[in-house]
Design a protein around this motif. Structure first.
Motif, PDB file in Angstrom:
ATOM      1  N   ALA A   1      -9.388  12.634 -10.498  1.00 40.26           N
ATOM      2  CA  ALA A   1      -9.428  11.313  -9.879  1.00 40.26           C
ATOM      3  C   ALA A   1      -8.975  11.463  -8.434  1.00 40.26           C
ATOM      4  CB  ALA A   1      -8.535  10.326 -10.616  1.00 40.26           C
ATOM      5  N   VAL A   2      -9.333  10.486  -7.605  1.00 41.54           N
ATOM      6  CA  VAL A   2      -8.915  10.494  -6.209  1.00 41.54           C
ATOM      7  C   VAL A   2      -8.364   9.119  -5.844  1.00 41.54           C
ATOM      8  CG1 VAL A   2     -10.568  12.260  -5.490  1.00 41.54           C
ATOM      9  CG2 VAL A   2     -11.219   9.847  -5.396  1.00 41.54           C
ATOM     10  N   THR A   3      -7.609   9.072  -4.758  1.00 42.07           N
ATOM     11  CA  THR A   3      -7.082   7.815  -4.229  1.00 42.07           C
ATOM     12  C   THR A   3      -7.711   7.556  -2.869  1.00 42.07           C
ATOM     13  OG1 THR A   3      -5.240   8.867  -3.064  1.00 42.07           O
ATOM     14  CG2 THR A   3      -4.893   8.268  -5.386  1.00 42.07           C
ATOM     15  N   LEU A   4      -7.508   6.363  -2.347  1.00 44.98           N
ATOM     16  CA  LEU A   4      -7.999   6.045  -1.010  1.00 44.98           C
ATOM     17  C   LEU A   4      -7.358   6.949   0.036  1.00 44.98           C
ATOM     18  CD1 LEU A   4      -8.100   2.138  -1.128  1.00 44.98           C
ATOM     19  CD2 LEU A   4     -10.049   3.715  -1.175  1.00 44.98           C
ATOM     20  N   ALA A   5      -6.116   7.327  -0.188  1.00 36.57           N
ATOM     21  CA  ALA A   5      -5.435   8.226   0.743  1.00 36.57           C
ATOM     22  C   ALA A   5      -6.115   9.590   0.786  1.00 36.57           C
ATOM     23  CB  ALA A   5      -3.963   8.369   0.350  1.00 36.57           C
ATOM     24  N   ASP A   6      -6.611  10.046  -0.368  1.00 39.66           N
ATOM     25  CA  ASP A   6      -7.315  11.330  -0.425  1.00 39.66           C
ATOM     26  C   ASP A   6      -8.601  11.304   0.403  1.00 39.66           C
ATOM     27  OD1 ASP A   6      -5.443  12.435  -2.218  1.00 39.66           O
ATOM     28  OD2 ASP A   6      -6.527  11.603  -3.942  1.00 39.66           O
ATOM     29  N   LEU A   7      -9.178  10.119   0.557  1.00 43.80           N
ATOM     30  CA  LEU A   7     -10.493   9.987   1.207  1.00 43.80           C
ATOM     31  C   LEU A   7     -10.391   9.730   2.705  1.00 43.80           C
ATOM     32  CD1 LEU A   7     -12.088   7.644  -1.478  1.00 43.80           C
ATOM     33  CD2 LEU A   7     -12.513  10.096  -1.206  1.00 43.80           C
ATOM     34  N   GLU A   8      -9.187   9.604   3.216  1.00 44.26           N
ATOM     35  CA  GLU A   8      -8.976   9.133   4.587  1.00 44.26           C
ATOM     36  C   GLU A   8      -9.739   9.934   5.637  1.00 44.26           C
ATOM     37  OE1 GLU A   8      -5.160   8.371   7.536  1.00 44.26           O
ATOM     38  OE2 GLU A   8      -4.894   8.358   5.358  1.00 44.26           O
ATOM     39  N   ASP A   9      -9.848  11.251   5.482  1.00 41.86           N
ATOM     40  CA  ASP A   9     -10.479  12.086   6.499  1.00 41.86           C
ATOM     41  C   ASP A   9     -11.962  12.342   6.251  1.00 41.86           C
ATOM     42  OD1 ASP A   9      -8.144  12.383   8.022  1.00 41.86           O
ATOM     43  OD2 ASP A   9      -7.445  14.005   6.716  1.00 41.86           O
ATOM     44  N   TYR A  10     -12.519  11.740   5.209  1.00 41.15           N
ATOM     45  CA  TYR A  10     -13.932  11.945   4.888  1.00 41.15           C
ATOM     46  C   TYR A  10     -14.766  10.744   5.347  1.00 41.15           C
ATOM     47  CZ  TYR A  10     -12.314  15.763   1.899  1.00 41.15           C
ATOM     48  OH  TYR A  10     -11.738  16.929   1.429  1.00 41.15           O
ATOM     49  N   PRO A  11     -15.997  10.975   5.790  1.00 39.66           N
ATOM     50  CA  PRO A  11     -16.869   9.864   6.194  1.00 39.66           C
ATOM     51  C   PRO A  11     -17.211   8.962   5.008  1.00 39.66           C
ATOM     52  CG  PRO A  11     -17.720  11.969   7.016  1.00 39.66           C
ATOM     53  CD  PRO A  11     -16.636  12.290   6.027  1.00 39.66           C
ATOM     54  N   CYS A  12     -17.073   7.665   5.216  1.00 45.31           N
ATOM     55  CA  CYS A  12     -17.421   6.682   4.181  1.00 45.31           C
ATOM     56  C   CYS A  12     -18.826   6.161   4.456  1.00 45.31           C
ATOM     57  CB  CYS A  12     -16.422   5.537   4.196  1.00 45.31           C
ATOM     58  SG  CYS A  12     -16.818   4.232   3.005  1.00 45.31           S
ATOM     59  N   LEU A  13     -19.712   6.297   3.486  1.00 43.63           N
ATOM     60  CA  LEU A  13     -21.091   5.849   3.642  1.00 43.63           C
ATOM     61  C   LEU A  13     -21.314   4.555   2.867  1.00 43.63           C
ATOM     62  CD1 LEU A  13     -21.197   9.169   3.818  1.00 43.63           C
ATOM     63  CD2 LEU A  13     -23.636   8.713   3.949  1.00 43.63           C
ATOM     64  N   SER A  14     -22.057   3.649   3.472  1.00 43.24           N
ATOM     65  CA  SER A  14     -22.360   2.381   2.819  1.00 43.24           C
ATOM     66  C   SER A  14     -23.737   1.916   3.246  1.00 43.24           C
ATOM     67  CB  SER A  14     -21.315   1.317   3.182  1.00 43.24           C
ATOM     68  OG  SER A  14     -21.291   1.102   4.580  1.00 43.24           O
ATOM     69  N   PHE A  15     -24.296   0.976   2.474  1.00 44.45           N
ATOM     70  CA  PHE A  15     -25.620   0.434   2.783  1.00 44.45           C
ATOM     71  C   PHE A  15     -25.467  -0.752   3.724  1.00 44.45           C
ATOM     72  CE2 PHE A  15     -26.385   2.542  -1.316  1.00 44.45           C
ATOM     73  CZ  PHE A  15     -27.456   3.355  -0.948  1.00 44.45           C
ATOM     74  N   GLU A  16     -26.159  -0.680   4.860  1.00 44.06           N
ATOM     75  CA  GLU A  16     -26.064  -1.759   5.845  1.00 44.06           C
ATOM     76  C   GLU A  16     -26.766  -3.002   5.320  1.00 44.06           C
ATOM     77  OE1 GLU A  16     -28.549  -3.009   8.039  1.00 44.06           O
ATOM     78  OE2 GLU A  16     -30.229  -1.860   7.223  1.00 44.06           O
ATOM     79  N   GLN A  17     -26.277  -4.155   5.745  1.00 44.22           N
ATOM     80  CA  GLN A  17     -26.746  -5.429   5.219  1.00 44.22           C
ATOM     81  C   GLN A  17     -27.442  -6.295   6.271  1.00 44.22           C
ATOM     82  OE1 GLN A  17     -26.654  -6.246   1.948  1.00 44.22           O
ATOM     83  NE2 GLN A  17     -25.761  -4.237   1.542  1.00 44.22           N
ATOM     84  N   GLY A  18     -27.791  -5.703   7.412  1.00 41.37           N
ATOM     85  CA  GLY A  18     -28.556  -6.431   8.418  1.00 41.37           C
ATOM     86  C   GLY A  18     -27.795  -7.609   8.988  1.00 41.37           C
ATOM     87  N   GLU A  19     -28.502  -8.694   9.241  1.00 39.26           N
ATOM     88  CA  GLU A  19     -27.877  -9.861   9.865  1.00 39.26           C
ATOM     89  C   GLU A  19     -26.890 -10.556   8.927  1.00 39.26           C
ATOM     90  OE1 GLU A  19     -30.442 -13.404  10.328  1.00 39.26           O
ATOM     91  OE2 GLU A  19     -32.048 -12.143   9.502  1.00 39.26           O
ATOM     92  N   PHE A  20     -27.004 -10.304   7.628  1.00 37.91           N
ATOM     93  CA  PHE A  20     -26.064 -10.885   6.663  1.00 37.91           C
ATOM     94  C   PHE A  20     -25.000  -9.843   6.322  1.00 37.91           C
ATOM     95  CE2 PHE A  20     -29.940 -13.319   6.230  1.00 37.91           C
ATOM     96  CZ  PHE A  20     -29.463 -14.621   6.226  1.00 37.91           C
ATOM     97  N   ASN A  21     -24.344  -9.362   7.364  1.00 37.53           N
ATOM     98  CA  ASN A  21     -23.391  -8.266   7.212  1.00 37.53           C
ATOM     99  C   ASN A  21     -21.995  -8.780   6.902  1.00 37.53           C
ATOM    100  OD1 ASN A  21     -22.697  -5.545   7.178  1.00 37.53           O
ATOM    101  ND2 ASN A  21     -22.092  -5.553   9.320  1.00 37.53           N
ATOM    102  N   SER A  22     -21.908  -9.618   5.879  1.00 41.50           N
ATOM    103  CA  SER A  22     -20.625 -10.163   5.455  1.00 41.50           C
ATOM    104  C   SER A  22     -19.979  -9.207   4.464  1.00 41.50           C
ATOM    105  CB  SER A  22     -20.831 -11.527   4.783  1.00 41.50           C
ATOM    106  OG  SER A  22     -19.711 -11.896   4.019  1.00 41.50           O
ATOM    107  N   PHE A  23     -18.637  -9.200   4.452  1.00 42.54           N
ATOM    108  CA  PHE A  23     -17.931  -8.383   3.464  1.00 42.54           C
ATOM    109  C   PHE A  23     -18.362  -8.755   2.049  1.00 42.54           C
ATOM    110  CE2 PHE A  23     -14.436  -8.246   6.815  1.00 42.54           C
ATOM    111  CZ  PHE A  23     -14.722  -6.944   7.190  1.00 42.54           C
ATOM    112  N   TYR A  24     -18.718 -10.027   1.843  1.00 43.89           N
ATOM    113  CA  TYR A  24     -19.070 -10.493   0.505  1.00 43.89           C
ATOM    114  C   TYR A  24     -20.442  -9.987   0.064  1.00 43.89           C
ATOM    115  CZ  TYR A  24     -15.144 -13.658   1.226  1.00 43.89           C
ATOM    116  OH  TYR A  24     -13.889 -14.174   1.463  1.00 43.89           O
ATOM    117  N   TYR A  25     -21.280  -9.581   1.013  1.00 43.30           N
ATOM    118  CA  TYR A  25     -22.607  -9.068   0.677  1.00 43.30           C
ATOM    119  C   TYR A  25     -22.616  -7.545   0.541  1.00 43.30           C
ATOM    120  CZ  TYR A  25     -24.831 -13.584   1.605  1.00 43.30           C
ATOM    121  OH  TYR A  25     -25.222 -14.891   1.555  1.00 43.30           O
TER     122      TYR A  25
END
Length: 307
Positions: A188-212
């Motif tokens: 298992a890993v924690t958020l602290a373990d991931l701190e130095d690694y690039p985080c990839l996510s899918f972009e949401q265009g003009e509706f780039n809300s945290f909720y989307y």
């Protein structure tokens, strides 16, 4: 009211445009517009809302479409049984967040359809567009997730658009990383373990809300962030840059190869994946078959499905 008018209306919905529907039906745009308006006048209901941006189904139109599809399907069965006509061209459209299991089920649907002719559409797309697709019946089914952070906003949005959320399963968060990533051997890993690694996510265009966001913990700050628009690019970057993304933990070797692995992420959160549909519409046979394939695929992964 004629069967042809119902078929015309269904084609306009499938295309999202009278011009495009007219091309597919091999008739002129004025003829198709006239046929739709005649149908509206006969039943006394405005089926479509017409604006400068295009055409969308009205609330009454969405309800009417459900009945129209049933009539057309039943007419096709009668023609096959008593007039020896070949089965009609099968149609099915699905919109989904970027889940390999949704693609697996789609592949199985096509393989098992037995249709000589079909036109199936799978849209891996942004969260807002999934909701819009199902709202406007461009797709019969949408697949997305909700959690404690986005649930209130998402449920409100679905309710306003007359859409229902049907849970499929609840998963504990995992990270997807390359098998060569130094974290790949961890239990298992924690958020602290991931701190130095690039985080990839899918972009949401003009509706780039945290909720989307397609990934949970969207409000967490990352020193290194990369936004992409498709799953193939994301997995290539996971490998090439030793990055990570957060998802359900379901990895498909058939689609993603053997060089991606999932590692549990230690956070007090869960991911509930489900499908959405217009609550006024009876699903077509193909859409119902897709849900069956989806459940079968998920059961193969050993998931406990929710009713």
């Amino acid at each position: 009211m004629t069967l042809q008018q119902l078929k015309y209306m269904i084609e306009v919905v499938n295309c999202g445009s009278i011009n495009e529907a007219a091309k597919r039906l091999y008739i002129t745009q004025p003829s198709l517009s006239s046929a739709v308006k005649e149908l509206e006048a006969e039943i006394g209901v405005e089926l479509f809302i017409r604006t400068s941006k295009g055409i969308t189904l009205s609330v009454d139109g969405a309800e009417f479409l459900g009945y129209a599809r049933q009539v057309v399907e039943q007419a096709g069965l009668l023609e096959q049984r008593y007039l020896n006509k070949k089965p009609s061209r099968q149609l099915c459209s699905i919109s989904t967040q970027h889940y390999a299991f949704a693609v697996n089920a789609f592949v199985n649907l096509i393989k098992n359809s037995g249709a000589d002719e079909y036109e199936f559409t799978l849209r891996e797309t942004r969260t807002h567009e999934i909701i819009e697709d199902v709202k406007n019946l461009r797709s019969e089914i949408g697949i997305l997730y909700r959690n404690s952070f986005n649930r209130k906003v998402l449920d409100k949005l679905l309710r306003e658009n007359r859409l229902d959320f049907h849970p499929l399963f609840t998963a504990q968060p995992h990270i997807f990383i390359s098998t060569q990533n130094p974290l790949a051997g961890r239990k298992a890993v924690t958020l602290a373990d991931l701190e130095d690694y690039p985080c990839l996510s899918f972009e949401q265009g003009e509706f780039n809300s945290f909720y989307y966001s397609e990934e949970i913990l969207s409000t967490v700050f990352h020193k290194k962030s990369i936004h992409v628009s498709d799953r193939a690019t994301l997995f290539n970057l996971l490998i090439g840059l030793n990055g990570y993304t957060i998802s359900t933990g379901i990895v498909s070797a058939d689609l993603n190869g053997d060089n991606i692995t999932a590692v549990p992420l230690q956070v007090d959160e869960s991911i509930q994946v489900g499908w959405i549909a217009n609550h006024q519409i009876r699903l077509s046979n193909q859409a119902s078959a897709y849900l069956q394939e989806l459940r079968s695929v998920l059961e193969e992964y050993g998931l406990q499905l929710q009713e």
